[in-house]
Structure formats: C-alpha cells, structure tokens
Scaffold this motif. Structure first.
Motif, PDB file in Angstrom:
ATOM      1  N   HIS A 139       1.072  -0.949  -0.265  1.00  0.00           N
ATOM      2  CA  HIS A 139      -0.139   0.033  -0.157  1.00  0.00           C
ATOM      3  C   HIS A 139       0.522   1.555   0.467  1.00  0.00           C
ATOM      4  O   HIS A 139       0.599   2.361  -0.907  1.00  0.00           O
ATOM      5  CB  HIS A 139      -0.853   0.104   0.811  1.00  0.00           C
ATOM      6  CG  HIS A 139      -1.775   1.229   1.494  1.00  0.00           C
ATOM      7  ND1 HIS A 139      -3.007   1.538   1.203  1.00  0.00           N
ATOM      8  CD2 HIS A 139      -1.233   2.362   2.002  1.00  0.00           C
ATOM      9  CE1 HIS A 139      -3.317   2.801   0.899  1.00  0.00           C
ATOM     10  NE2 HIS A 139      -2.071   3.119   2.241  1.00  0.00           N
ATOM     11  N   GLU A 140       2.230   1.661   1.032  1.00  0.00           N
ATOM     12  CA  GLU A 140       3.105   2.930   0.808  1.00  0.00           C
ATOM     13  C   GLU A 140       3.936   2.527  -0.864  1.00  0.00           C
ATOM     14  O   GLU A 140       4.205   3.595  -0.864  1.00  0.00           O
ATOM     15  CB  GLU A 140       3.590   2.621   2.377  1.00  0.00           C
ATOM     16  CG  GLU A 140       2.787   2.841   3.796  1.00  0.00           C
ATOM     17  CD  GLU A 140       2.487   3.927   3.880  1.00  0.00           C
ATOM     18  OE1 GLU A 140       2.240   4.264   3.110  1.00  0.00           O
ATOM     19  OE2 GLU A 140       1.252   3.354   4.756  1.00  0.00           O
ATOM     20  N   HIS A 143       1.438   4.877  -2.369  1.00  0.00           N
ATOM     21  CA  HIS A 143       1.934   6.441  -2.267  1.00  0.00           C
ATOM     22  C   HIS A 143       3.016   6.389  -3.088  1.00  0.00           C
ATOM     23  O   HIS A 143       2.823   8.015  -3.733  1.00  0.00           O
ATOM     24  CB  HIS A 143       1.348   6.316  -1.325  1.00  0.00           C
ATOM     25  CG  HIS A 143       0.402   6.323  -0.416  1.00  0.00           C
ATOM     26  ND1 HIS A 143      -0.089   6.770  -0.969  1.00  0.00           N
ATOM     27  CD2 HIS A 143       0.215   5.404   0.585  1.00  0.00           C
ATOM     28  CE1 HIS A 143      -1.256   6.661  -0.441  1.00  0.00           C
ATOM     29  NE2 HIS A 143      -1.078   5.902   1.291  1.00  0.00           N
ATOM     30  N   GLU A 174      -6.384   6.961  -1.340  1.00  0.00           N
ATOM     31  CA  GLU A 174      -6.185   6.074   0.084  1.00  0.00           C
ATOM     32  C   GLU A 174      -6.292   4.867  -0.392  1.00  0.00           C
ATOM     33  O   GLU A 174      -5.668   3.399  -0.940  1.00  0.00           O
ATOM     34  CB  GLU A 174      -6.361   6.085   1.437  1.00  0.00           C
ATOM     35  CG  GLU A 174      -5.939   7.448   2.094  1.00  0.00           C
ATOM     36  CD  GLU A 174      -4.218   6.811   1.800  1.00  0.00           C
ATOM     37  OE1 GLU A 174      -3.733   5.928   2.577  1.00  0.00           O
ATOM     38  OE2 GLU A 174      -3.206   8.035   2.169  1.00  0.00           O
ATOM     39  N   HIS A 229      -9.186   7.142   4.596  1.00  0.00           N
ATOM     40  CA  HIS A 229      -8.686   6.176   4.244  1.00  0.00           C
ATOM     41  C   HIS A 229     -10.003   5.576   3.162  1.00  0.00           C
ATOM     42  O   HIS A 229      -9.838   4.841   2.629  1.00  0.00           O
ATOM     43  CB  HIS A 229      -8.091   5.729   4.765  1.00  0.00           C
ATOM     44  CG  HIS A 229      -6.479   5.723   5.121  1.00  0.00           C
ATOM     45  ND1 HIS A 229      -5.531   7.057   6.209  1.00  0.00           N
ATOM     46  CD2 HIS A 229      -5.296   5.385   4.662  1.00  0.00           C
ATOM     47  CE1 HIS A 229      -4.537   7.388   6.094  1.00  0.00           C
ATOM     48  NE2 HIS A 229      -4.918   6.274   5.198  1.00  0.00           N
TER      49      HIS A 229
HETATM   50 ZN   LIG Z   1      -2.539   5.181   2.645  1.00  0.00          ZN
END
Ligand SMILES: [Zn+2]
Length: 258
Positions: A139-140, A143, A174, A229
């Motif tokens: 997930h990071e 980004h 998100e 989120h």
């Molecule tokens: Zn995030």
C-alpha cells in the motif's frame, strides 16, 4: 507467503532517548546539567530480524513488479527505499513517529514503518500473518507510484480548489493505493508466491485499517465525513479489484472527479 532474500532497507534503530534541554543549556552558558543520553541502542531481536528479511524481500518483489509495469509503458521506475525505525526518525517530511503509523514521504520518496507497527497490526488491529505485513508495505509503495506518476500532486491541487472535498479526495487516493497493492498481489499469486490464507490475511488487514474500524477502536462515533482512508468495505473492495484484475487501469478511483 514464499519469498527469497533481499531488499533495499535502511534499518534505523533509534532507541536513544535524548533528554537534552536546549533552553536551559543556553541559559547556563553551555553547562549541560540536564543533558543525558540514555540507554544503548537496543539490538534487533531475532523476530525483528526475520521480519526485516521478509519485508525486504516483499519490497524487492513489489518494486520488481512495478519496474516491469513501467517498462511495459516505456518508462523507468525509480525505486523507493524502506526505512524501518523505532520510536522516531527524521524524514524529509518532518519527524516520523510510531504514533503516525506507516507512511510514505513524497519529499524523499521513502517508506517509513515503525518496527512495532507489525506487532500492533496483530495485537491491536487483529490482522495477523505475513501477508498482512506485505499488504501494508505494498500500500505504501502504492503511494510511491502515485507520487512518481504525479497523481498525488494532482489530488492535492484538487483539494486546494475544493477544500470541502479534501477528505473525500484523500479517501480516493488511499483506495487507489489499496488497489495498487492488489495489482502486486495479483502478480505474486500468478507466480505461486502466495500460500493458503494469504489473500484473506491481506483483506483482513485492509479491513482492519479502515477508517470506520479505527474510529470505533478509538471509541469514537463513526463519522464518514472524517474519513481519510475509506471504510473497511471500500478498502477490501479496491484491494480485491487490483488483486482480481492485476490491472493498473482498473484502479481508477478518481473516475468522475473533476
Ligand atoms: Zn495510505
């Protein structure tokens, strides 16, 4: 999850406690009466060592997949670095603290995760298993993708134009990162890297860190307008969409937004 060794990780174990009082230091003309550096840096435990190796190989695998996706579009993928730390760490986005949870800093293009977060993920949020950890990292890295493709910046500009929509836009960003995590998981599944239960672990982690769940856990009433989120259901839905299709184009969470 089955993975090999590797990973570009900066392991920063900051266990020093700086109790220096700079104001009184200046007042007493440099006498360091209250200055103390406590405790030697703690060693990384065996559990943390294997966690570090696992996260390192997931990092490699995720970024290898994005390198291929970018290459298919004739583009070069600039790799991100993961900084594992304890307590607090300096970042180009200010001081990273364990309380803020895992985060990506666009200014230095690094992912920061507090070592204790993984324990918390298991104990406090009830999301156990190695794939739950992999999901958080993926997930990071999502980004990171949004940053190098300019999507994050475009979202911020939209937020400035429409301050009342700021939270809703943040949710879309998100959810897109969740979908990108799914895109990687799709590829891992195709290469038979996933074990029984991994997908469920990823979905459980996505659900565990949904805003509604976090708000409830914090003893607050669930207020959707405060979400940044997305709900547990939304996060699972978008992770699943990436996972089932493996397609970046399917992660169009901004569709319909001007
Ligand atoms: Zn995030």
């Amino acid at each position: 999850m089955k993975v090999g060794l590797g990973g570009l990780i900066v392991l920063v174990i900051l266990s020093f406690v700086f109790k220096r009082d700079f104001v009184s230091l200046a007042d007493t003309g440099g006498m360091s009466s209250g200055a103390a550096v406590e405790a030697p840096p703690a060693n990384v435990s065996i559990a943390e060592d294997s966690l570090t190796q696992f996260i390192g190989s997931v990092l490699d695998d995720t970024q290898q997949h994005w390198t291929e996706i970018f290459a298919a579009g004739g583009q070069r993928y600039p790799v991100s670095t993961l900084v594992l730390y304890r307590d607090a760490t300096p970042t180009a986005c200010g001081t990273g603290q364990s309380a803020s949870g895992p985060f990506y800093c666009p200014a230095d293009q690094k992912v920061y995760i507090d070592l204790d977060f993984f324990t918390e993920l298991h104990e406090r949020f009830g999301a156990a298993g190695d794939f739950a950890q992999a999901y958080v990292l993926a997930h990071e890295i999502g980004h990171h993708i949004q940053t190098i493709t300019g999507q994050s910046q475009a979202m911020r500009q939209r937020q400035e134009r429409n301050p009342s929509q700021a939270n809703q836009l943040s949710v879309r960003l998100e959810l897109q990162a969740d979908c990108y995590a799914g895109v990687w998981a799709h590829s891992a599944a195709q290469r038979n890297l996933l074990e029984d239960g991994d997908v469920e672990e990823g979905l459980a982690a996505a659900a565990a860190v949904g805003d509604d769940r976090l708000q409830k856990a914090a003893g607050r009433r669930v207020t959707p307008e405060g979400f940044t989120h997305g709900t547990s259901a939304q996060r699972m839905e978008w992770f699943r969409r990436g996972l089932s299709t493996g397609s970046v184009a399917e992660c169009n969470t901004f569709q319909g937004v001007r």
